[in-house]
Design an enzyme around this catalytic site. Structure first.
Site, PDB file in Angstrom:
ATOM      1  N   SER B 326     -36.370  48.020  60.451  1.00 34.31           N
ATOM      2  CA  SER B 326     -37.268  47.323  61.372  1.00 34.31           C
ATOM      3  C   SER B 326     -37.648  45.929  60.902  1.00 34.31           C
ATOM      4  CB  SER B 326     -38.538  48.148  61.570  1.00 34.31           C
ATOM      5  OG  SER B 326     -38.178  49.402  62.085  1.00 34.31           O
ATOM      6  N   ASP B 365     -36.840  56.928  69.565  1.00 34.49           N
ATOM      7  CA  ASP B 365     -37.822  56.085  68.907  1.00 34.49           C
ATOM      8  C   ASP B 365     -38.387  56.879  67.741  1.00 34.49           C
ATOM      9  OD1 ASP B 365     -39.530  53.429  69.883  1.00 34.49           O
ATOM     10  OD2 ASP B 365     -40.619  54.745  68.502  1.00 34.49           O
ATOM     11  N   HIS B 371     -44.222  54.806  72.956  1.00 33.65           N
ATOM     12  CA  HIS B 371     -45.332  53.859  72.791  1.00 33.65           C
ATOM     13  C   HIS B 371     -45.974  53.518  74.118  1.00 33.65           C
ATOM     14  CE1 HIS B 371     -44.330  52.929  68.564  1.00 33.65           C
ATOM     15  NE2 HIS B 371     -43.087  53.171  68.951  1.00 33.65           N
ATOM     16  N   CYS B 384     -41.885  49.317  67.780  1.00 34.22           N
ATOM     17  CA  CYS B 384     -41.270  50.153  68.820  1.00 34.22           C
ATOM     18  C   CYS B 384     -39.762  49.952  68.813  1.00 34.22           C
ATOM     19  CB  CYS B 384     -41.832  49.782  70.194  1.00 34.22           C
ATOM     20  SG  CYS B 384     -40.933  50.538  71.545  1.00 34.22           S
TER      21      CYS B 384
END
Lengths: 377, 618
Positions: B326, B365, B371, B384
Site C-alpha cells: 500500500s 479488500d 469501506h 482502501c
C-alpha cells in the site's frame, strides 16, 4: 716430397672451406655470426644467473636456427621469389586468425597454438613482408612511381596494424621498417621520404590519442622522464643506466655484474642483456660488439650489391638494414635514447623466436650470394 | 598505363641501388656513432656517478604506501580509522627452514590452520625478500611471549602496522563496508605503481565506492643497501600523499536510533534529507562486524555469517527488494490525478471486493465488509484497496509504468554506493521479454496496490517519498558529503536538478491525504500523532511474504513468524516544511501501522528535535 707436405698442410682448412661452400654457406658472414653467437653464451651465462640449463636451451635453439639457415642457403633464391606472394598471404591470414582468436579469448594474443606447435605469425611476417614488397617492385620499372609506392604501402599497412594491435609494438616496427627499407633501396624519392617524416610528426597526436594502449603511452612517457615513475615503468631504464654507467671503460669483468646478480636489473637475460654486457665489459666491450655487428651488416650489404637481379638486391638490402634496426632499437632502449618497445638484442638475447627468424634471414642472404651465376670475366 | 611503355633499365637500377646502399651505410655509421657517444657519456662522463649508485652502496627503491583516508559521519564521528597494531611477519628469504619455523611458532602462539593457509597463499604471491604477515592484532602478552624467544627466530619480526578499524561495527557495516587484502584478480587490474606496498583495498560499501579517493598516492624511498642487499641509509624520500578523508551525510546517532528501533525485526530504515538528498539513516538489520574481514576472516566464521537465517551480510536497505504494497498508493493516486484519469473528489462504493465485468474472480479488500463510499482522500487514509483496483483498471499498466518509472521505481537511484539493484516496475514489454507472456488485466489490478510483480528497495521508497515531498523536484540520494584532502575539499549537493513537472495542487492533495493517515481518527497510523506539535504525512503498507531462501529447512518454531507479512511505512515531515523522508521495512512485522510506523516516528522525532536544538543554539 716437400710439395706434397705443404699441400696436405694447406688442404685441411680448405677442406672445411670446401664443405661450407658446397653447403652454400657464405664464410665471412658465417664467421661473423659465429663470433656473435659465441659471445652470447658468455654474456648469457653471467646474465642468466650462471645456470647451465639456460645455456643448453639457448644452444638448442641456436642449433636449430643455424640448421634452418643452412637449409635455406641451399635453396635457389628464385624459389624464394616465386614463393613470396603465397608466403605473405599466408602470414596475413594467420595474423587475422590470431586477431580473431584474441577477440574470442579477450586479451593479448600473439601465439597461434596448433596443439603440437606454437608460433607467432608476426615473426614470419618480418621475412614475408620485405619478400612481398621486393617481389612487387621487382616487376616494376624503378625508381618506383607514386602509384607503386602506394600499392606497396597498402600491402604493408594491414600486417603492421594487426601486429601493433596484438599489441607488439616492437615487431610492428621491425616489419614496417623492413618493408620501408625495400622501398628505400628501390629508389624512393627523397622528397617523398621528407614528406612522410613530416606527416608522421603531424600524425603523432592522433596516434597517441586513439591508437596507443595506456601501457604503451606509459612507456613513451617514462622514456621521456624515467624519474617520474621510478617504482613502475621507469625502473628498467634507471637500473639499466646504473648498470651501464658503473661498467666504465673496462667493465667489472666477466660475472662481475652486481646489478643483474642482485636482481636490480629486470629482464637481464632477455631484452636488457646489453646492460649486463656493458657493466661487465665496459666501453671497450660495447664498442667491440657494435663493431662486430657493423662487420656483419657490411658483409650483408656487400652481398646485396653483388646480387644479380632486382628482387635479390632489394631483399638482401632490406634484410641487412632490418638487422641494423634490431641492433639500434634494442641498444637504444637499453641506454635510454629510445622508448622501451620490447625488441631483443639480435643473436644475443635469450628467447627463441627472433633468433630463428634472424638466422632464416641470413640463410636467404647466403642463398642469394652463393647461387650467383659466375660470369667469365 | 604509362608503365607499359616504361622499360626496366637494369644498369640504372643497380646504380640507384648502389647509391642507396651508400646512403644507408652513412646513416648507419652516423647512428652507431651516436650510440657510442651516448655510451661514452654513460660510461666515462657518468661513470663516477653511476658507480657510487652501484658499487658499495646500491640504491633500492622501496614503496611508501599512503595512509588510507578516514571516514566520518556528518558530525565528525569516526566510522573507519587506522589503528596501529602488532603484526607478526616472516621474511621467507631469511628463514632457513620455513616449515619448522611455522611449526614452532604455532606451538608458541595459538595460530589457527586457517591463518597458516592464508600465510602460505600470500607468501607465494610475495617476493621472498618481502615481509609477509602471519598473525595480526597481537596482544601485548603475545608480543612479550615472542620477544623472549625472538633470537631463535631469525627472519621473524613483530612490526607495528596501521590496520583499518570500524568502531561502530555492525551499525555502520552496510554503509561503510570494509577493506580486505588485495586478491589475485584485483591485482591484475590495479595500477601497480600506485598499489605497491599496499595490502588492502575497499571490498564493499563506501570503502569500495570511494577507493580512489581513500587510497591516496604512493610515495617511495630510495634506500642505499650494502652488498648483502640490506638497507643502510635512505638517500631520498618522496612522501606518500595520504588518502582523502571522507565525511558522510550519515548521522550515526540517528542511525543507531533507527537500528535499535528495528529491535527484533530484520529489516531496513532509510532517511533522506529532502532538500539535499543527503542520506541521514541507512540502516539494515542485522548488520555484521566488519573488523574480522580486515585481518582475514576465517572460513568458519564466514560460513556462519553466510548461512545465518538472518542474512547479516545482505544489505537490505540497498539490495532488499520488497513488494511496496500500500505504500505505492500515494504515487499511483498522484498518477491518476496527473493523467486526469480521476479527480481528488471522485467517489466510489467499496463493498469489500472488486470484480472485473463478466469475471467471477473477486479481488478482496483487506477490510472484509468494505469501506463504503470512498474518495481518494479516504482511500489513502484508510488504505482502501478497491478504490485503487478501480483506479488501476481505469489508468492501465502503461500509464502506471510510465509514471512510477519517473518516480524512480524499477531503476537505480544513483546513490554513491556499489551494488545497488533495480527493483521492478512491471510493464508489458518487461513481461514479454522476461516472462514470455502477454500482460493480463488481473495483473494491472494487483499492481494498483503495489503487489504482484512490483518490487522496490527501501532506498527507492525513501527516494520516491522525498521526491514527492519536494514537489516533484527529483531527489538523488547520496552518502558522501565532503571529500577532503590536503589541498581541496569537494562538497556534494543534490546532484540532479530534474523536475517531474507535477501540479502543485495534486501533490498537496496527496500529501494532505497522507497526513490524514496519521492525524485523522480513521488513519492507519494514528499512534504517531501523539505528542508532536507538527504534522507527519505517511502511508502504511503490508507486503505479502515471499520466501527469503528457496531451500530453507522446515522449522516448526519459525514457521508462524515467517508466514507473517512484511510491515512497511513511508513518511515525510514536517508537512508544513518537509525536511526528512523516511522508509521503513520490518520483515514479518505484520502491520505497517503498528510496527513500521513507530520506527519511522522515532527517527523523525529525533531528527527534528536535534534540528530544533541546533537552531536554538544559534
Amino acid at each position: 716430397m716437400k710439395n706434397e707436405m705443404r699441400n696436405e698442410y694447406f688442404q685441411s682448412p680448405s677442406l672445411i672451406g670446401n664443405l661450407l661452400r658446397t653447403l652454400h654457406v657464405d664464410i665471412p658472414l658465417f664467421l661473423g655470426l659465429v663470433l656473435i653467437c659465441t659471445l652470447s653464451f658468455v654474456i648469457l651465462y653471467s646474465a642468466g644467473g650462471q645456470e647451465i640449463n639456460v645455456l643448453i636451451r639457448h644452444a638448442t635453439r641456436m642449433g636449430f636456427a643455424m640448421l634452418l639457415m643452412i637449409v635455406l642457403a641451399h635453396i635457389n633464391p628464385r624459389q624464394f621469389q616465386s614463393f613470396s606472394v603465397l608466403f605473405f598471404a599466408g602470414c596475413v591470414l594467420l595474423l587475422l586468425a590470431v586477431a580473431v582468436m584474441g577477440q574470442i579469448g579477450k586479451g593479448a594474443q600473439r601465439w597461434l597454438d596448433l596443439g603440437f606447435f606454437r608460433f607467432q605469425p608476426s615473426e614470419f611476417t618480418k621475412l614475408s613482408a620485405p619478400m612481398m614488397v621486393a617481389w612487387y617492385l621487382a616487376e616494376q620499372p624503378l625508381p618506383p612511381k607514386p602509384k607503386h609506392v602506394g600499392i606497396a604501402g597498402a600491402l604493408l599497412i594491414l600486417p603492421v596494424l594487426l601486429i601493433a594491435k596484438q599489441p607488439d609494438l616492437g615487431t610492428a616496427l621491425l616489419v614496417a621498417s623492413s618493408g620501408a627499407a625495400v622501398l628505400f633501396f628501390a629508389g624512393l624519392s627523397w622528397w617523398f621520404m621528407i614528406v612522410c617524416v613530416l606527416g608522421g610528426i603531424a600524425l603523432t597526436p592522433l596516434l597517441w590519442n586513439f591508437y596507443l594502449h595506456d601501457y604503451q603511452k606509459n612507456r613513451v612517457l617514462t622514456f621521456i622522464n624515467p624519474e617520474a615513475d621510478p617504482m613502475g615503468a621507469g625502473y628498467h631504464i634507471i637500473q639499466s643506466k646504473i648498470a651501464i654507467g658503473s661498467g666504465g671503460v673496462n667493465g667489472k669483468g666477466w660475472l662481475g655484474s652486481s646489478q643483474a646478480e642482485l636482481d636490480f636489473l629486470p629482464e637481464s637475460s632477455t631484452d636488457f642483456i646489453f646492460a649486463v654486457f656493458a657493466e661487465e665489459f665496459g666501453l671497450f666491450g660495447c664498442v667491440s660488439l657494435l663493431f662486430l655487428y657493423l662487420l656483419v651488416i657490411i658483409r650483408c650489404f656487400y652481398i646485396a650489391v653483388q646480387a644479380q637481379d632486382t628482387y635479390n638486391r632489394l631483399l638482401a638490402g632490406s634484410l641487412a638494414f632490418t638487422f641494423f634496426v634490431y641492433v639500434f632499437v634494442n641498444i637504444g632502449m637499453v641506454i635510454g635514447v629510445l622508448p622501451v618497445v620490447g625488441v631483443p638484442l639480435p643473436l644475443v638475447s635469450y628467447g627463441g623466436t627472433s633468433m630463428v627468424t634472424l638466422m632464416a634471414g641470413f640463410g636467404i642472404l647466403m642463398s642469394i650470394h652463393t647461387h650467383r651465376k659466375v660470369h667469365p670475366v | 598505363m604509362d608503365n607499359h611503355f616504361a622499360v626496366k633499365d637494369p644498369l640504372e637500377e643497380s646504380r640507384i641501388f648502389l647509391n642507396r646502399v651508400v646512403a644507408a651505410f652513412v646513416l648507419i655509421i652516423l647512428i652507431m656513432s651516436g650510440l657510442v657517444v651516448r655510451l661514452v657519456y654513460l660510461q666515462i662522463v657518468g661513470h663516477e656517478h653511476y658507480s657510487t649508485l652501484s658499487k658499495d652502496n646500491r640504491i633500492k627503491i622501496a614503496p611508501l604506501p599512503p595512509t588510507r583516508g578516514i571516514i566520518y559521519d556528518r558530525n565528525g564521528k569516526m566510522l573507519a580509522q587506522n589503528v596501529p597494531t602488532y603484526s607478526l611477519e616472516l621474511t621467507p628469504e631469511r628463514i632457513e627452514n620455513l616449515d619448522e619455523t611455522l611449526k614452532n611458532l604455532q606451538q608458541l602462539l595459538a595460530i589457527s590452520d586457517d591463518k597458516l593457509e592464508q600465510f602460505q597463499k600470500l607468501r607465494k604471491r610475495n617476493k621472498a625478500f618481502t615481509s609477509t604477515p602471519l598473525l595480526q592484532n597481537l596482544t601485548e602478552e603475545e608480543v612479550a611471549k615472542f620477544a623472549v624467544v625472538r633470537p631463535y627466530f631469525p627472519g621473524v619480526d613483530v612490526y607495528v602496522r596501521l590496520v583499518r578499524q570500524y568502531p561502530y561495527a555492525d551499525l555502520s557495516s552496510h554503509v561503510v563496508g570494509y577493506v580486505g587484502r588485495i586478491n589475485e584478480q584485483e591485482l591484475k587490474t590495479l595500477p601497480s605503481a600506485e598499489y605497491r606496498g599496499t595490502d588492502f583495498i575497499g571490498k564493499i560499501g563506501i570503502e569500495k565506492t570511494y577507493e580512489n579517493q581513500l587510497h591516496g598516492t604512493a610515495g617511495y624511498e630510495e634506500i642505499e643497501t650494502n652488498a648483502q642487499a640490506r638497507a643502510v641509509n635512505t638517500v631520498a624520500t618522496t612522501e606518500p600523499i595520504a588518502g582523502s578523508n571522507i565525511y558522510l551525510t550519515l548521522d550515526i546517532d540517528l542511525q543507531k536510533i533507527a537500528y535499535d528501533a528495528l529491535s527484533e525485526y530484520n529489516g531496513a530504515a532509510v532517511a533522506i534529507e529532502i532538500k539535499t538528498g543527503a542520506v541521514l539513516v541507512f540502516a539494515s538489520r542485522p548488520g555484521f562486524d566488519p573488523n574480522p574481514f580486515v585481518a582475514g576472516i576465517s572460513a568458519k566464521e564466514y560460513k556462519a555469517l553466510q548461512e545465518s537465517h538472518d542474512q547479516p551480510l545482505y544489505n537490505r536497505a540497498l539490495r532488499g527488494q520488497y513488494p511496496p504494497g500500500s505504500t505505492a498508493k500515494p504515487f499511483l493516486g498522484l498518477a491518476g490525478l496527473e493523467y486526469g484519469v480521476t479527480d481528488f473528489g471522485h467517489h466510489l462504493f467499496c463493498p469489500g471486493y472488486y470484480r472485473l465485468p463478466n469475471v467471477e474472480h473477486k479481488y478482496r479488500d483487506w477490510k472484509k465488509f468494505g469501506h463504503g463510499s470512498v474518495d481518494m482522500n479516504s482511500a489513502i487514509t484508510e488504505s482502501c484497496d478497491v478504490y485503487f483496483y478501480d483506479l488501476a483498471m481505469a489508468m492501465g499498466i502503461d500509464k502506471m509504468h510510465e509514471f512510477m518509472d519517473r518516480f524512480g521505481f524499477g531503476r537505480k537511484t544513483g546513490i554513491d554506493l556499489v551494488g545497488e539493484v533495480d527493483g521492478l516496475m512491471p510493464s508489458r514489454e518487461w513481461k514479454k521479454r522476461f516472462r514470455k507472456h502477454a500482460w493480463f488485466p488481473g495483473e494491472t489490478i494487483i499492481t494498483g496496490i503495489g503487489q504482484g510483480y512490483m518490487q522496490a528497495t527501501p532506498l527507492q521508497l525513501a527516494r520516491a517519498t522525498a521526491t514527492l515531498a519536494n514537489n516533484g523536484q527529483v531527489v538523488v540520494p547520496h552518502l558522501v558529503q565532503r571529500v577532503i584532502n590536503k589541498d581541496t575539499a569537494e562538497t556534494f549537493e543534490n546532484r540532479n536538478p530534474e523536475n517531474l513537472g507535477l501540479k502543485k495542487q495534486n501533490v498537496d492533495n496527496v500529501i494532505a491525504a497522507m497526513t490524514n493517515v496519521i492525524h485523522s481518527s480513521r488513519g492507519t497510523a494514528g499512534s504517531l500523532a501523539r505528542g508532536i506539535n507538527y504534522h507527519i504525512a505517511g502511508k502504511t503498507g503490508t507486503a505479502q511474504v515471499f520466501t527469503i531462501k528457496q531451500e530453507e529447512k522446515y522449522n516448526e518454531d519459525a514457521i508462524d513468524f515467517k508466514m507473517r507479512d512484511h510491515a512497511l511505512f513511508i513518511a515525510l515531515a514536517p508537512v508544513e516544511d518537509p525536511q526528512i523522508a523516511v522508509a521503513v521495512i520490518a520483515e514479518h512485522g505484520g502491520h505497517g501501522g503498528t510496527v513500521a510506523a513507530p520506527i519511522a516516528g522515532e527517527i523523525i522525532r529525533a531528527y527534528l528535535n536535534q534540528n530544533k536544538a541546533s537552531a536554538n543554539e544559534k
